[in-house]
Design a protein around this motif. Structure first.
Motif, PDB file in Angstrom:
ATOM      1  N   ALA A 194      15.551   9.213   6.298  1.00  0.00           N
ATOM      2  CA  ALA A 194      14.313   9.758   6.864  1.00  0.00           C
ATOM      3  C   ALA A 194      14.303   9.637   8.389  1.00  0.00           C
ATOM      4  N   PRO A 195      13.862  10.694   9.066  1.00  0.00           N
ATOM      5  CA  PRO A 195      13.808  10.665  10.536  1.00  0.00           C
ATOM      6  C   PRO A 195      12.956   9.501  11.041  1.00  0.00           C
ATOM      7  N   GLY A 196      13.417   8.871  12.097  1.00  0.00           N
ATOM      8  CA  GLY A 196      12.669   7.778  12.708  1.00  0.00           C
ATOM      9  C   GLY A 196      12.786   6.458  11.985  1.00  0.00           C
ATOM     10  N   CYS A 197      13.659   6.383  10.967  1.00  0.00           N
ATOM     11  CA  CYS A 197      13.790   5.152  10.182  1.00  0.00           C
ATOM     12  C   CYS A 197      15.148   4.491  10.390  1.00  0.00           C
ATOM     13  N   GLU A 198      15.108   3.203  10.695  1.00  0.00           N
ATOM     14  CA  GLU A 198      16.302   2.375  10.608  1.00  0.00           C
ATOM     15  C   GLU A 198      16.208   1.738   9.226  1.00  0.00           C
ATOM     16  N   LEU A 199      17.190   1.994   8.376  1.00  0.00           N
ATOM     17  CA  LEU A 199      17.082   1.633   6.956  1.00  0.00           C
ATOM     18  C   LEU A 199      17.874   0.385   6.615  1.00  0.00           C
ATOM     19  N   VAL A 253      21.911  -2.682   8.670  1.00  0.00           N
ATOM     20  CA  VAL A 253      20.785  -1.819   8.988  1.00  0.00           C
ATOM     21  C   VAL A 253      21.368  -0.508   9.500  1.00  0.00           C
ATOM     22  N   LEU A 254      21.005   0.595   8.842  1.00  0.00           N
ATOM     23  CA  LEU A 254      21.509   1.904   9.275  1.00  0.00           C
ATOM     24  C   LEU A 254      20.718   2.377  10.486  1.00  0.00           C
ATOM     25  N   THR A 299       7.896   2.320  -1.663  1.00  0.00           N
ATOM     26  CA  THR A 299       7.226   3.501  -1.136  1.00  0.00           C
ATOM     27  C   THR A 299       7.777   3.778   0.258  1.00  0.00           C
ATOM     28  N   GLY A 300       8.199   5.022   0.461  1.00  0.00           N
ATOM     29  CA  GLY A 300       8.758   5.420   1.750  1.00  0.00           C
ATOM     30  C   GLY A 300       8.338   6.827   2.098  1.00  0.00           C
ATOM     31  N   ASP A 303      15.948   4.820  -2.417  1.00  0.00           N
ATOM     32  CA  ASP A 303      15.994   6.277  -2.448  1.00  0.00           C
ATOM     33  C   ASP A 303      14.767   6.914  -1.791  1.00  0.00           C
ATOM     34  N   ALA A 304      13.656   6.191  -1.721  1.00  0.00           N
ATOM     35  CA  ALA A 304      12.435   6.711  -1.110  1.00  0.00           C
ATOM     36  C   ALA A 304      12.603   6.970   0.387  1.00  0.00           C
ATOM     37  N   TYR A 305      13.708   6.500   0.968  1.00  0.00           N
ATOM     38  CA  TYR A 305      13.999   6.705   2.393  1.00  0.00           C
ATOM     39  C   TYR A 305      15.152   7.678   2.610  1.00  0.00           C
TER      40      TYR A 305
END
Length: 97
Positions: free
Chosen positions: A22-27, A42-43, A61-62, A81-83
């Motif tokens: 997801a844009p703007g997310c470090e996962l 951390v991606l 929830t993402g 997977d929500a991200y």
């Protein structure tokens, strides 16, 4: 060669599809399919991931909804997977064995 570039090279050679985070997310990447597992990486922003297989785990929830699906992106590496933008609310890869 870094582990991530090795994964990218392997995915390219196998023709594995990569999915955007997801844009703007470090996962957070975890050692198992749930938030109770340790964070192993951390991606960065703009990352894409291969999905080797998917398995149920902790409900998260993402940006792409609420899901119990976790994506295996490498040996002992899982992301919620929500991200990940897979284009589906369900499984898009085989179940992890």
């Amino acid at each position: 060669m870094t582990a991530e570039s090795a994964e990218t090279a392997m995915a390219s050679s196998l023709g594995t599809h990569r999915y955007p985070v997801a844009p703007g997310c470090e996962l957070n990447v975890r050692s198992g399919p749930g938030t109770g597992y340790s964070i192993v990486d951390v991606l960065p922003l703009g990352a894409t991931v291969p999905i080797n297989c998917q398995t149920p785990g902790t409900r998260v929830t993402g940006p792409y909804g609420t899901s119990t699906i976790w994506d295996n992106i490498g040996n002992g590496r899982f992301v919620a997977d929500a991200y990940v933008k897979t284009g589906s609310d369900g499984y898009v890869a085989p179940r992890c064995g």
